[in-house]
Design an enzyme around this catalytic site. Structure first.
Site, short mmCIF file in Angstrom:
data_model
loop_
_atom_site.label_atom_id
_atom_site.label_comp_id
_atom_site.label_asym_id
_atom_site.label_seq_id
_atom_site.Cartn_x
_atom_site.Cartn_y
_atom_site.Cartn_z
N ASP A 91 -33.60 38.63 -25.84
CA ASP A 91 -32.56 38.10 -24.95
C ASP A 91 -31.52 37.29 -25.72
OD1 ASP A 91 -33.19 39.10 -22.47
OD2 ASP A 91 -34.32 37.33 -21.81
N HIS A 151 -22.08 44.88 -29.91
CA HIS A 151 -22.38 43.84 -28.94
C HIS A 151 -22.66 44.49 -27.58
CE1 HIS A 151 -20.18 41.42 -31.98
NE2 HIS A 151 -21.11 40.54 -31.67
N PRO A 154 -14.25 31.46 -31.01
CA PRO A 154 -14.11 32.32 -29.84
C PRO A 154 -15.46 32.63 -29.20
CG PRO A 154 -13.28 33.40 -31.85
CD PRO A 154 -14.07 32.21 -32.25
N THR A 155 -15.43 32.86 -27.90
CA THR A 155 -16.62 33.29 -27.20
C THR A 155 -16.86 34.79 -27.47
OG1 THR A 155 -17.67 33.13 -25.05
CG2 THR A 155 -15.39 33.93 -25.06
N ASN A 156 -17.80 35.43 -26.76
CA ASN A 156 -18.06 36.87 -26.98
C ASN A 156 -16.81 37.69 -26.66
OD1 ASN A 156 -20.69 35.75 -27.11
ND2 ASN A 156 -21.59 37.69 -26.48
N VAL A 195 -10.68 41.91 -33.91
CA VAL A 195 -9.85 40.70 -33.82
C VAL A 195 -8.57 40.83 -34.64
CG1 VAL A 195 -9.79 38.24 -34.42
CG2 VAL A 195 -11.80 39.20 -33.31
N GLY A 196 -8.71 41.26 -35.88
CA GLY A 196 -7.54 41.36 -36.77
C GLY A 196 -6.50 42.32 -36.23
N ARG A 201 -8.18 45.76 -39.66
CA ARG A 201 -8.73 46.97 -39.04
C ARG A 201 -9.76 46.65 -37.97
NH1 ARG A 201 -6.08 51.65 -39.59
NH2 ARG A 201 -5.34 51.93 -41.70
N SER A 247 -17.33 31.62 -34.34
CA SER A 247 -18.05 32.28 -33.24
C SER A 247 -18.80 31.23 -32.43
CB SER A 247 -19.06 33.25 -33.84
OG SER A 247 -20.03 33.59 -32.88
N SER A 248 -19.01 31.54 -31.14
CA SER A 248 -19.74 30.60 -30.29
C SER A 248 -21.22 30.52 -30.67
CB SER A 248 -19.61 31.01 -28.82
OG SER A 248 -20.07 32.32 -28.62
N LYS A 276 -20.89 30.93 -40.71
CA LYS A 276 -19.70 30.45 -40.02
C LYS A 276 -19.61 28.92 -40.04
CE LYS A 276 -17.56 34.17 -39.06
NZ LYS A 276 -16.21 34.40 -39.60
N GLY A 281 -8.68 41.38 -42.43
CA GLY A 281 -9.52 42.06 -41.45
C GLY A 281 -8.68 42.77 -40.39
O1 GFB Z 1 -23.78 40.93 -27.35
P1 GFB Z 1 -25.12 40.73 -27.93
O2 GFB Z 1 -25.62 41.81 -28.85
O3 GFB Z 1 -25.22 39.39 -28.73
O4 GFB Z 1 -26.20 40.62 -26.73
P2 GFB Z 1 -25.34 37.82 -28.39
C1 GFB Z 1 -26.00 39.83 -25.60
C2 GFB Z 1 -27.12 40.04 -24.60
O5 GFB Z 1 -27.01 41.36 -24.05
C3 GFB Z 1 -28.54 39.94 -25.16
C4 GFB Z 1 -28.28 41.99 -24.06
O6 GFB Z 1 -29.34 39.28 -24.19
C5 GFB Z 1 -28.95 41.39 -25.30
O7 GFB Z 1 -30.35 41.61 -25.25
N1 GFB Z 1 -28.12 43.46 -24.09
C6 GFB Z 1 -28.47 44.29 -23.06
C7 GFB Z 1 -27.64 44.22 -25.09
N2 GFB Z 1 -28.28 45.57 -23.41
C8 GFB Z 1 -27.76 45.56 -24.65
C9 GFB Z 1 -27.32 46.60 -25.54
O8 GFB Z 1 -27.41 47.79 -25.25
N3 GFB Z 1 -26.81 46.20 -26.75
C10 GFB Z 1 -26.69 44.87 -27.09
N4 GFB Z 1 -26.17 44.57 -28.29
N5 GFB Z 1 -27.13 43.87 -26.29
C11 GFB Z 1 -24.05 37.65 -30.59
C12 GFB Z 1 -24.44 37.37 -32.00
O9 GFB Z 1 -25.10 37.22 -29.82
O10 GFB Z 1 -22.91 36.96 -30.17
C13 GFB Z 1 -23.31 37.47 -32.91
O11 GFB Z 1 -25.48 38.24 -32.38
C14 GFB Z 1 -22.02 36.88 -32.36
O12 GFB Z 1 -23.66 36.81 -34.08
C15 GFB Z 1 -21.78 37.20 -30.92
O13 GFB Z 1 -22.03 35.50 -32.51
C16 GFB Z 1 -20.62 36.45 -30.32
O14 GFB Z 1 -24.29 37.35 -27.44
O15 GFB Z 1 -26.74 37.48 -28.02
#
Ligand code: GFB
Length: 315
Positions: free
Chosen positions: A270, A180, A164-166, A16-17, A13, A108-109, A141, A11
């Site tokens: 959310d 994300h 890892p966290t986000n 993380v990789g 590209r 993943s968290s 995972k 991974g």
């Molecule tokens: O980062 P995210 O997509 O994933 O969203 P998770 C985090 C929060 O940000 C949620 C809000 O409450 C979303 O509703 N948010 C606000 C947005 N605006 C936006 C936007 O424009 N785009 C996105 N994407 N979110 C992920 C998992 O969960 O965490 C994955 O889906 C992975 O599997 C990752 O584990 C670490 O943090 O909710």
């Protein structure tokens, strides 16, 4: 692992990789093995097996995965479950059969229960129901973690698993449907400023709390743990603090210079109310994150703008 070890980064590209490769090169590891997707399809088990048989890597960082934000996760459950399971099975099995000395799996968290007590300790795994918006990815995972632990128990194969966290940083995915939250808001704020828009849309209520880690910190931890962590138990990798999505949006507005309003779109999910990792196991080993959130966002924004310039997008 020493400077001349044969190290395969699966991974390379991805977010993380690519960061792990950068870190390893900075540290003087000169024998990295990488393969483009067109050269090695990780879903193709015989091909993965043949690759390990001929290249004989000694250490493996398993950073290849189908990843995405909250919307992508709930739109493509098959890909998130099937692809991640296939990658874990094919790579781990070949690594074990072809004499790899140690493999590090990136999880993943989101593997933890949706209402887990905060901050989340490693032992909370499998103590409650998963968050529905990412349960498919989480199950893949968790299966990967269990597979690693099974290889360790049955064959003594050293397979460690990091949670890892986000993550965010240079090399991230900025496609608004797949990304994300952090890259999505960075792009939205940038575009809103450039087009003089009065507002930008933030999904959900803005109330969920998330912990964000720059991918260069993660890469540093990944190399550190390859060298210093030798247990089948999972280990959290985070920064130890979190903020609300509303606060994140405000911070991103400051970094990008967007001065308009935030508009919250309640029709979007959310997800988990809070996802803050307990990092005492990691800090007990002597490691901690160094890159502050505002500094990390500014760094990512510079990278994003350079990409835009490269592709002649207005900056
Ligand atoms: O980062 P995210 O997509 O994933 O969203 P998770 C985090 C929060 O940000 C949620 C809000 O409450 C979303 O509703 N948010 C606000 C947005 N605006 C936006 C936007 O424009 N785009 C996105 N994407 N979110 C992920 C998992 O969960 O965490 C994955 O889906 C992975 O599997 C990752 O584990 C670490 O943090 O909710």
């Amino acid at each position: 692992m020493d400077r001349s070890s044969r190290i395969y980064v699966a991974g390379h590209r991805g977010l993380v990789g690519s960061a792990i490769c950068r870190r390893l090169r900075e540290e003087g590891y000169s024998n990295l093995i990488v393969r483009e997707r067109r050269e090695l399809d990780l879903f193709d088990r015989p091909a993965v097996d043949a690759f390990f048989a001929s290249e004989k890597p000694e250490y493996v960082f398993l950073a290849a995965a189908k990843v995405g934000g909250i919307l992508a996760n709930s739109t493509y459950p098959v890909e998130f479950l099937r692809d991640n399971l296939a990658i874990a099975i094919n790579v781990m099995d070949a690594a074990h059969r072809h004499g790899v000395k140690k493999i590090e799996m990136l999880g993943s968290s989101c593997i933890y229960p949706t209402l887990a007590p905060q901050p989340i300790k490693e032992e909370y795994l499998l103590t409650g129901p998963l968050e529905p918006t990412n349960e498919w990815y989480a199950i893949a995972k968790i299966a990967g973690i269990k597979l690693a632990q099974a290889y360790w128990q049955q064959y003594g194969f050293r397979a460690i698993s990091l949670m890892p966290t986000n993550l965010y940083g240079p090399g991230d995915q900025f496609d608004l449907k797949a990304s994300h939250v952090l890259p999505a808001l960075l792009r939205k704020a940038h575009e809103a400023r450039v087009s003089n828009s009065p507002e930008m849309v933030v999904w959900g209520s803005g109330n969920p709390r998330r912990e964000f880690m720059h991918v260069d910190d993660l890469a540093d931890a990944a190399v550190f743990l390859m060298l210093h962590y030798d247990e089948p138990g999972i280990i959290n990798v985070g920064v130890g603090t979190d903020i609300t999505i509303r606060e994140l949006a405000q911070l991103i507005c400051r970094v990008t210079g967007f001065e308009g309003r935030l508009k919250f779109d309640a029709s979007k999910p959310d997800g988990m109310p809070r996802k803050l990792l307990d990092v005492s196991r990691l800090s007990g080993l002597g490691w901690r994150a160094r890159i502050g959130l505002e500094e990390g966002i500014a760094d990512t924004y510079r990278w994003f703008q350079q990409q835009g310039a490269l592709h002649s997008v207005a900056t």
